[in-house]
Motif scaffolding. Structure first.
Motif, PDB file in Angstrom:
ATOM      1  N   GLN A  11       9.493  -5.933   7.402  1.00 15.47           N
ATOM      2  CA  GLN A  11      10.399  -5.127   6.571  1.00 15.47           C
ATOM      3  C   GLN A  11      10.868  -3.878   7.317  1.00 15.47           C
ATOM      4  N   VAL A  12      10.039  -3.375   8.212  1.00 20.83           N
ATOM      5  CA  VAL A  12      10.490  -2.295   9.099  1.00 20.83           C
ATOM      6  C   VAL A  12      11.597  -2.808  10.008  1.00 20.83           C
ATOM      7  N   LEU A  13      11.406  -4.001  10.585  1.00 19.20           N
ATOM      8  CA  LEU A  13      12.458  -4.577  11.426  1.00 19.20           C
ATOM      9  C   LEU A  13      13.762  -4.727  10.658  1.00 19.20           C
ATOM     10  N   GLU A  14      13.672  -5.194   9.427  1.00 16.62           N
ATOM     11  CA  GLU A  14      14.884  -5.366   8.624  1.00 16.62           C
ATOM     12  C   GLU A  14      15.617  -4.040   8.452  1.00 16.62           C
ATOM     13  N   GLU A  15      14.874  -2.983   8.162  1.00 16.36           N
ATOM     14  CA  GLU A  15      15.496  -1.665   7.996  1.00 16.36           C
ATOM     15  C   GLU A  15      16.186  -1.217   9.279  1.00 16.36           C
ATOM     16  N   LEU A  16      15.530  -1.420  10.417  1.00  9.02           N
ATOM     17  CA  LEU A  16      16.104  -0.993  11.698  1.00  9.02           C
ATOM     18  C   LEU A  16      17.333  -1.816  12.053  1.00  9.02           C
ATOM     19  N   ALA A  17      17.249  -3.132  11.840  1.00 13.15           N
ATOM     20  CA  ALA A  17      18.370  -3.999  12.184  1.00 13.15           C
ATOM     21  C   ALA A  17      19.575  -3.738  11.299  1.00 13.15           C
ATOM     22  N   ALA A  18      19.345  -3.359  10.044  1.00 14.38           N
ATOM     23  CA  ALA A  18      20.456  -3.032   9.164  1.00 14.38           C
ATOM     24  C   ALA A  18      21.236  -1.835   9.687  1.00 14.38           C
ATOM     25  N   ALA A  19      20.550  -0.934  10.369  1.00 12.58           N
ATOM     26  CA  ALA A  19      21.207   0.238  10.941  1.00 12.58           C
ATOM     27  C   ALA A  19      21.847  -0.078  12.281  1.00 12.58           C
ATOM     28  N   ARG A  20      21.133  -0.840  13.137  1.00  9.77           N
ATOM     29  CA  ARG A  20      21.668  -1.219  14.450  1.00  9.77           C
ATOM     30  C   ARG A  20      20.824  -2.360  14.991  1.00  9.77           C
ATOM     31  N   LEU A  21      21.442  -3.501  15.176  1.00 12.49           N
ATOM     32  CA  LEU A  21      20.693  -4.673  15.612  1.00 12.49           C
ATOM     33  C   LEU A  21      20.079  -4.472  16.987  1.00 12.49           C
ATOM     34  N   THR A  22      20.740  -3.748  17.870  1.00 12.25           N
ATOM     35  CA  THR A  22      20.169  -3.461  19.186  1.00 12.25           C
ATOM     36  C   THR A  22      18.778  -2.859  19.060  1.00 12.25           C
ATOM     37  N   VAL A  23      18.563  -2.032  18.054  1.00 13.72           N
ATOM     38  CA  VAL A  23      17.263  -1.395  17.854  1.00 13.72           C
ATOM     39  C   VAL A  23      16.285  -2.357  17.178  1.00 13.72           C
ATOM     40  N   GLY A  24      16.702  -2.984  16.093  1.00 14.07           N
ATOM     41  CA  GLY A  24      15.801  -3.894  15.389  1.00 14.07           C
ATOM     42  C   GLY A  24      15.345  -5.046  16.254  1.00 14.07           C
ATOM     43  N   THR A  34       0.834  -1.200   0.000  1.00 15.92           N
ATOM     44  CA  THR A  34       0.000   0.000   0.000  1.00 15.92           C
ATOM     45  C   THR A  34       0.870   1.251   0.000  1.00 15.92           C
ATOM     46  N   ASP A  35       0.253   2.384  -0.349  1.00 17.96           N
ATOM     47  CA  ASP A  35       0.947   3.663  -0.246  1.00 17.96           C
ATOM     48  C   ASP A  35       1.295   3.956   1.216  1.00 17.96           C
ATOM     49  N   GLU A  36       0.426   3.573   2.139  1.00 14.74           N
ATOM     50  CA  GLU A  36       0.699   3.775   3.564  1.00 14.74           C
ATOM     51  C   GLU A  36       1.967   3.039   3.979  1.00 14.74           C
ATOM     52  N   ALA A  37       2.136   1.829   3.492  1.00 16.42           N
ATOM     53  CA  ALA A  37       3.333   1.057   3.815  1.00 16.42           C
ATOM     54  C   ALA A  37       4.580   1.711   3.231  1.00 16.42           C
ATOM     55  N   ARG A  38       4.481   2.237   2.029  1.00 14.75           N
ATOM     56  CA  ARG A  38       5.625   2.917   1.421  1.00 14.75           C
ATOM     57  C   ARG A  38       5.997   4.168   2.214  1.00 14.75           C
ATOM     58  N   ASP A  39       4.998   4.898   2.679  1.00 15.18           N
ATOM     59  CA  ASP A  39       5.263   6.079   3.512  1.00 15.18           C
ATOM     60  C   ASP A  39       5.911   5.658   4.831  1.00 15.18           C
ATOM     61  N   LEU A  40       5.482   4.532   5.348  1.00 14.99           N
ATOM     62  CA  LEU A  40       6.025   4.023   6.606  1.00 14.99           C
ATOM     63  C   LEU A  40       7.509   3.693   6.464  1.00 14.99           C
ATOM     64  N   ILE A  41       7.873   3.009   5.395  1.00 13.52           N
ATOM     65  CA  ILE A  41       9.275   2.678   5.164  1.00 13.52           C
ATOM     66  C   ILE A  41      10.099   3.955   4.978  1.00 13.52           C
TER      67      ILE A  41
END
Length: 390
Positions: free
Chosen positions: A80-93, A15-22
């Motif tokens: 997919q949000v988790l993946e984005e966060l973990a790629a930046a810092r696993l402690t956060v994801g 959805t567009d909402e999901a794209r905005d979320l990412i």
């Protein structure tokens, strides 16, 4: 050296909402997480302010219903949000995954009154949760746990020790599994325990090889009183609740593993195209090019596997086998990819000047948490061939 901001992955979002979320997540990553990740991990600093920001942005509530402050997002998007966060810092994801796991029991098995009373604050009130199943003597054999909950009038009194608890020393609430009946899985009940309950204390956090910014510790329950109104589900239903949560949690670990692997690949590609030897970039050499190709293929396969399982979950179909497969494959892939990334960087990969050595140390824990990969193989085999004979 500060971490590179993760390279954008070309995602197929529903959805567009999901794209905005990412897009929102990527903005937070670039501004608030990636620039400080290496420094804060080395110093062992827990990013509590980042979790408050994520909570205020609705990112700690994504897979839950909006009726109680959730984001109404399918698991396909949440992971997919988790993946984005973990790629930046696993402690956060991983921290977001653990928090979501801690909310699962109440959201799925709590009464209407319990959900209305507690979930809004848990999902969007800046709180952080912990999930308390493992104990010093019961890890993979979780049904043998010994923490007891004894009925005393309208209260339960909890006594025992939980181990390997992510967020243990800093959590605002805990989902706790305790023994209320006889031996085995049928004697276990789930409780929602405040993080500041009298009689609850945390040991000194474990000194881990990775994820130093995420506090992991034993929790001691010394006569902690919990009203029966905080019992989740029926007496004796706790182990079934725990297993249900772990199926979803394993997908969170899989997504985090893909994020770490993607970050390692991004670093390896950037280094290989920049580093010259024998008068040309080392990315020109076939042996290294094939290594990068294999790394990328394992990442893409892992991403497809966890998304397939998530879509089954979103459709209300059984997904336990696929969740175990995703957790197994993605975490093994992350270990392999991060190890290869260190090799691509050579001597530099073995130093803390580049983040790939940290990614390799962090990837190891993902093969252990929320069911070791040996346990995942047992789960998959049971789906294929039935329970083991005795």
């Amino acid at each position: 050296m500060p971490d590179r901001a993760p390279q954008p992955v070309d995602r197929q979002l529903p959805t567009d909402e999901a794209r905005d979320l990412i897009a929102l997540v990527r903005d937070i990553v670039q501004r608030e997480i990636a620039p400080r990740a290496a420094e804060e991990e080395e110093a062992g600093l827990f990013p509590r302010e980042v979790f408050r920001l994520l909570s205020g942005s609705g990112l700690l509530a994504l897979p839950y219903a909006s009726e109680h402050g959730g984001g109404d997002q399918p698991y396909e998007v949440y992971l997919q949000v988790l993946e984005e966060l973990a790629a930046a810092r696993l402690t956060v994801g991983l921290g977001v995954s653990v928090h979501s796991l801690s909310c699962h029991a109440l959201a799925g098995y709590g009464t209407k009154e319990q959900r209305a009373e507690h979930l809004p604050a848990m999902l969007g009130g800046g709180l952080l949760g912990a999930y308390c199943l493992s104990e010093p003597a019961s890890g993979s054999d979780a049904a043998s746990l010994r923490t007891k909950a004894v009925r005393d009038g309208d209260d339960w009194v909890l006594t025992g020790t939980k181990a390997w608890i992510t967020h243990g020393p800093v959590a605002d609430f805990l989902t706790v599994l305790a023994r209320t009946g006889g031996e085995g899985a049928r004697g276990i009940t789930a409780f929602l325990v405040p993080g500041d309950a009298p009689g609850l204390s945390a040991a000194v956090p474990e000194k881990k090889m990775g994820m130093k910014g995420s506090p992991t510790a034993q929790l001691h329950f010394d006569g902690v009183r919990v009203p029966d109104s905080r019992r989740i589900g029926d007496e004796g239903q706790g182990f079934a609740i725990a297993l249900s949560a772990l199926d979803s949690g394993r997908l969170g670990i899989a997504a985090c593993a893909v994020g770490v692997a993607q970050a390692a690949l991004d670093q390896a590609v950037a280094y290989a195209t920049d580093r010259t030897q024998f008068g040309r970039p080392i990315a020109d050499f076939q042996g290294l090019r094939f290594m990068l190709a294999d790394m990328a293929t394992r990442i893409e396969a892992g991403r497809s596997l966890y998304l397939t399982a998530a879509r089954l979950r979103d459709q209300g179909k059984p997904f336990s086998r696929q969740a175990a497969m995703a957790k197994l494959f993605c975490t093994d892939a992350a270990m392999g990819v991060t190890t290869d990334a260190v090799q691509v960087l050579g001597g530099y990969g073995y130093t803390q000047d580049f983040p790939v050595e940290r990614y390799m140390r962090e990837a190891k824990v993902l093969q252990i948490v929320e069911g070791t990969n040996q346990i995942q193989r047992m789960v998959i085999a049971r789906h294929l061939a039935g329970p083991e004979t005795r």
